[in-house]
Design a protein around this motif. Structure first.
Motif, PDB file in Angstrom:
ATOM      1  N   ALA A 261      -4.325   4.830  -1.961  1.00  0.00           N
ATOM      2  CA  ALA A 261      -3.693   3.561  -2.312  1.00  0.00           C
ATOM      3  C   ALA A 261      -2.840   3.089  -1.143  1.00  0.00           C
ATOM      4  O   ALA A 261      -2.189   3.893  -0.489  1.00  0.00           O
ATOM      5  N   GLY A 262      -2.875   1.789  -0.880  1.00  0.00           N
ATOM      6  CA  GLY A 262      -2.070   1.261   0.211  1.00  0.00           C
ATOM      7  C   GLY A 262      -2.663   1.525   1.582  1.00  0.00           C
ATOM      8  O   GLY A 262      -1.965   1.475   2.578  1.00  0.00           O
ATOM      9  N   THR A 263      -3.953   1.843   1.641  1.00  0.00           N
ATOM     10  CA  THR A 263      -4.650   1.882   2.920  1.00  0.00           C
ATOM     11  C   THR A 263      -5.789   0.875   2.825  1.00  0.00           C
ATOM     12  O   THR A 263      -6.358   0.691   1.746  1.00  0.00           O
ATOM     13  N   ILE A 264      -6.107   0.206   3.930  1.00  0.00           N
ATOM     14  CA  ILE A 264      -7.088  -0.883   3.845  1.00  0.00           C
ATOM     15  C   ILE A 264      -8.481  -0.349   3.529  1.00  0.00           C
ATOM     16  O   ILE A 264      -9.200  -0.908   2.711  1.00  0.00           O
ATOM     17  N   LEU A 265      -8.851   0.771   4.152  1.00  0.00           N
ATOM     18  CA  LEU A 265     -10.209   1.275   3.964  1.00  0.00           C
ATOM     19  C   LEU A 265     -10.325   2.265   2.802  1.00  0.00           C
ATOM     20  O   LEU A 265     -11.424   2.648   2.419  1.00  0.00           O
TER      21      LEU A 265
END
Lengths: 320, 293, 244
Positions: A261-265
């Motif tokens: 969660a909270g990472t683009i990929l």
């Protein structure tokens, strides 16, 4: 130092998209089709992550936004002759409108109450679809007519029964979503959203209208999820009430948690992994949802930051 | 059938529904009230109670009453033990963080439900009622067992009320609910209280399920409806308020039976879910609960 | 001197049940002054400034800021109008970098200037961090810094908001003597560009910094005047200083 990171980050994302483009030439048919689906599901999860990962709001009803896009587009294509592109746009508008209404109401709550409220709204959406079964055909669903299987846009003829065209269309939408999220998250707006996630009161006292920011995040999130739904319905020529069940809401959560969660990929990685894990398990047992349950418990207990979140924490602090 | 007797029948059915719902929702409310944990797996403890009851009853091939009453004792104990273990192994390690525990209990929901699917299978199976006795009213006959369920639920409710308000155990639970840190400072073993409460909440659901399983069969998906209804009841009654929970369960149980006579059940569900959601948003202390302190 | 009223309250009250935390307070601040708000524990100081900042709503009375009634203005709009509040309990974003912490403030302030961009933000962050002496820590995670530095960061976040009125709620609490000394210099420097309202327990700090002191007791203004007036005031001594 910052610009060096920016180059690295851009290179990573372009690399991922390039890899997805290239694998289509080597993938066998089954996986080619599977990856098309996964890319659309990843868009759905990326929309979810916008709200959960970056703004810190855990929704348990996101399937309603996916379904708004799915039905908005699917029913337009089924009952009217407005054409596929317009149906797609109508699907997205449905999702944006629904998320605006839901947001205005649900964002009056926080924390656990927000989770329950979104879950209940999701349930209402599902029940509404089954209630109007004369038009929606409920669980049985609607199959798109042949007229909605191809369209002409800007002089291009697109055939939705063609697997290659479908794959690249899905990839294009994924790239678009990635770009939008990248720009939002790494810009000033993203900074404020993350600040709201970390400490809402403080952010309010820095002069930000946190309600409006959260509403904006929810609408963007719901709209992206609706776009995934609209594309899914039109590309695979089927809309059905199963896509609106709470199980679909939980899948978005699971994909996001798994990837990080909270990472683009993260949502993309989570979608690919979870899709294949379930795909393989369901060959052996009808109780494949057991995997979903175990994954949720294990993630929340031992890897709350997910795969990319953990990698970012331990090794690659520049990962967006 | 004339309208009067028809309403009487609907009311009796509603009371039955309310009895089972009150017990189930009370379990959810207790867990939320004391631990501030929203247990999404609560419906699965209910389902597990019914499935274990079938399993126990089918092992006793004597008189159905023997199997039933054995199940009434054994099933809640097994379900309580499972809940106790999952509290120790999962919820405690999450430090009762509200969001993490919801995610974890969603996971538990799938784990329990799918494990039952793997072992017990997808079929619905009946458990024989301990006795068959039809009370012949002037307009229709009514199952005496249904009345037994209502009576049993009332007795259990009184017992829960007694424990909560008149015993040391209840005092400890209320103290923990009121102020966790303060209770800890007074030497109350918070962790043991939590594990006990979580198990007790699940056992209430299991008892409700054992009572209902002779009327409705045991099935691996039977936990979903009670979960949703319990949510509705707990929200209407005010999160964590036991008195409110009982009033709301009666109201929902009775109205559900009566409303579904007049409306399509799906429409009734849509409207009630929507209304309850709005209550949670605009009046989070519930309709019948005391105002939050 | 021609005193321009920056902020004034009329009959401002806040009751919690039967408790009158703030009771019928008429309070005025001049532009450019350093005002200290003192009083025994529970006198209602934090409640009072929370009313000014809009964190809680008053039970009665009104607040005027720069000639405009802001009684019903939500907190975030008051910040935009120029009231900045630094929290009593350090309230930074521990997981974000020092730069991002201050950038949030800068971003908020720069909305007053349309057509500002990322480099304007960076410039403002640089300036605010420079004023508190944290410029070489901008890449650090805020939560990993020493407590004294976190308090300075809190002040930098307040400064980057470009406030007309900066409310500092017990800023020296938990600081060492040498840190307090440099903090006093900082507040004097801040006062050249903003009006400062200081809630403080440390009397030497108050006496050194304040132009005017307001003493609050039981939610009401007990006395108001210059440091020497307050020092000589018998009622204040009885209620407050006498205890120390």
């Amino acid at each position: 130092m910052r610009s060096e990171n920016t180059i690295r980050v851009i290179a990573l994302h372009v690399g991922v998209l390039a890899a997805l483009f290239l694998v289509q030439f080597v993938l066998p048919d089954y996986h080619h089709l599977a990856l098309t689906r996964v890319m659309l599901l990843a868009i759905y999860a990326m929309g979810y992550n916008m709200l959960f990962g970056y703004t810190g709001l855990l929704s348990l009803g996101h399937a309603m936004f996916f379904a708004a896009g799915l039905y908005g587009a699917g029913m337009t294509a089924y009952y009217t002759d407005l054409g596929v592109p317009l149906a797609f746009v109508i699907g997205i508008i449905c999702g944006a409108a629904l998320s605006l209404v839901i947001g205005v109401i649900a964002l009056r709550t926080t924390g656990v109450a927000f989770m329950i409220v979104t879950m209940m709204f999701g349930q209402v959406a599902y029940l509404t679809i089954t209630y109007f079964t004369d038009y929606t055909r409920g669980e049985e669903g609607l199959t798109m007519p042949t007229s909605a299987r191809s369209f002409d846009l800007l002089g291009l003829h697109v055939d939705l029964t063609n697997a290659v065209q479908r794959y690249n269309l899905a990839l294009g939408l994924l790239a678009l979503t990635l770009l939008v999220i990248f720009v939002v998250v790494r810009g000033p707006i993203g900074r404020v959203l993350i600040a709201i996630r970390e400490n809402e009161t403080r952010t309010l006292m820095l002069g930000f209208d946190t309600f409006r920011m959260k509403l904006g995040a929810l609408v963007l999130s719901g709209t992206i999820s609706a776009m995934a739904g609209a594309a899914y319905g039109l590309m695979f020529a089927y809309v059905g009430a199963t896509f609106a069940t709470i199980q679909y809401s939980i899948e978005a959560l699971l994909f996001t948690l798994l990837g990080g969660a909270g990472t683009i990929l993260g949502p993309l990685l989570g979608s690919i992994l979870m899709f294949y894990i379930i795909d393989i398990t369901s060959e052996y047992t009808q109780a494949y949802l057991l995997v979903t349950g175990v994954a949720l418990v294990v993630l929340v207990l031992f890897f709350p930051k997910g795969i990319l979140g953990t990698i970012r924490e331990r090794w690659l602090s520049w990962l967006p | 059938m004339a309208f009067g007797p028809f309403l009487l029948l609907a009311t009796l059915e509603g009371l039955l529904q309310a009895a089972v719902l009150t017990l189930t929702a009370l379990g959810l409310s207790l867990v939320f009230g004391v631990m501030r944990v929203v247990n999404v797996a609560h419906g699965e403890f209910y389902m597990l109670g019914a499935v274990v009851a079938w399993w126990v009853a089918s092992m006793f091939s004597l008189h159905p009453a023997v199997g039933f009453f054995a199940a009434l004792v054994i099933s809640p104990l097994i379900v309580g033990a499972i809940a106790f273990a999952s509290e120790r192994l999962i919820l405690k390690r999450l430090n009762y963080d509200p969001e993490s525990t919801i995610v974890a209990t969603i996971g538990m929901l799938y784990i329990i439900q799918q494990t039952v699917l793997l072992t017990y299978g997808p079929d619905a199976r009946p458990v024989s009622a301990p006795f068959y006795y039809r009370i012949q009213l002037p307009w229709f006959g009514y199952s005496g067992y249904n009345l037994f369920v209502i009576a049993a639920a009332i007795v259990l409710l009184l017992a829960v009320w007694f424990v909560l308000s008149r015993t040391r155990l209840g005092l400890i639970m209320r103290a923990t609910q009121f102020d966790r840190e303060m209770a800890q400072a007074f030497g109350i073993p918070i962790e043991r209280v939590y594990a006990f409460v979580f198990a007790a909440g699940a056992m209430l659901a299991a008892i409700a399920a054992v009572l209902i399983v002779p009327i409705r069969q045991a099935h691996y998906l039977m936990g979903l409806d009670p979960l949703l209804l319990s949510f509705i009841v707990v929200i209407l009654g005010g999160l964590g308020s036991l008195r409110g929970t009982v009033i709301a369960a009666l109201l929902i149980g009775l109205s559900d039976g009566i409303i579904s006579v007049f409306f399509s059940p799906t429409l009734a569900k849509i409207i009630s879910t929507l209304l309850v959601t709005l209550v949670l948003v605009f009046k989070p202390e519930g309709l019948f609960g005391a105002k939050a302190r | 001197m021609a005193s321009v009223s920056l902020l004034s309250t009329k009959g401002l009250s806040r009751h919690f049940g039967g408790l009158k935390a703030v009771d019928n307070v008429d309070f005025t601040m001049r532009e450019g002054e350093i005002r200290a708000l003192i009083g025994p524990n529970g006198a209602g100081k934090t409640t009072f400034v929370s009313l000014l900042a809009g964190r809680i709503a008053p039970s009665a009375g009104s607040i005027e800021f720069l000639g405009k009634d802001i009684t019903n203005l939500p907190a975030h709009k008051r910040v935009r109008d120029g009231i900045a509040y630094t929290f009593q309990i350090t309230s930074i974003y521990p997981t974000l970098t020092v730069f991002d912490n201050v950038a949030l403030s800068a971003q908020s302030a720069l909305r007053r200037h349309p057509r500002s961009n990322q480099s304007d933000i960076a410039e403002k962050v640089h300036e605010a961090l420079g004023r508190v002496g944290l410029e070489d820590r901008k890449g650090e995670k805020a939560g990993t810094m020493a407590y004294g530095h976190q308090r300075l960061l809190e002040v930098a976040m307040g400064l980057a908001l470009e406030p007309k009125l900066l409310i500092l709620d017990e800023p020296t609490q938990g600081l060492s003597d040498s840190e307090i000394e440099s903090f006093c210099r900082l507040v004097k420097e801040i006062a050249t560009s903003a009006t400062v309202l200081l809630i403080e327990h440390n009397m030497p700090v108050v006496m050194q910094l304040a132009d005017t002191i307001t003493v609050l007791n039981h939610g009401q203004i007990l006395a108001e005047g210059s440091p020497s007036d307050i020092r000589a005031n018998a009622a204040v001594q009885a209620a407050y200083l006498g205890t120390g």
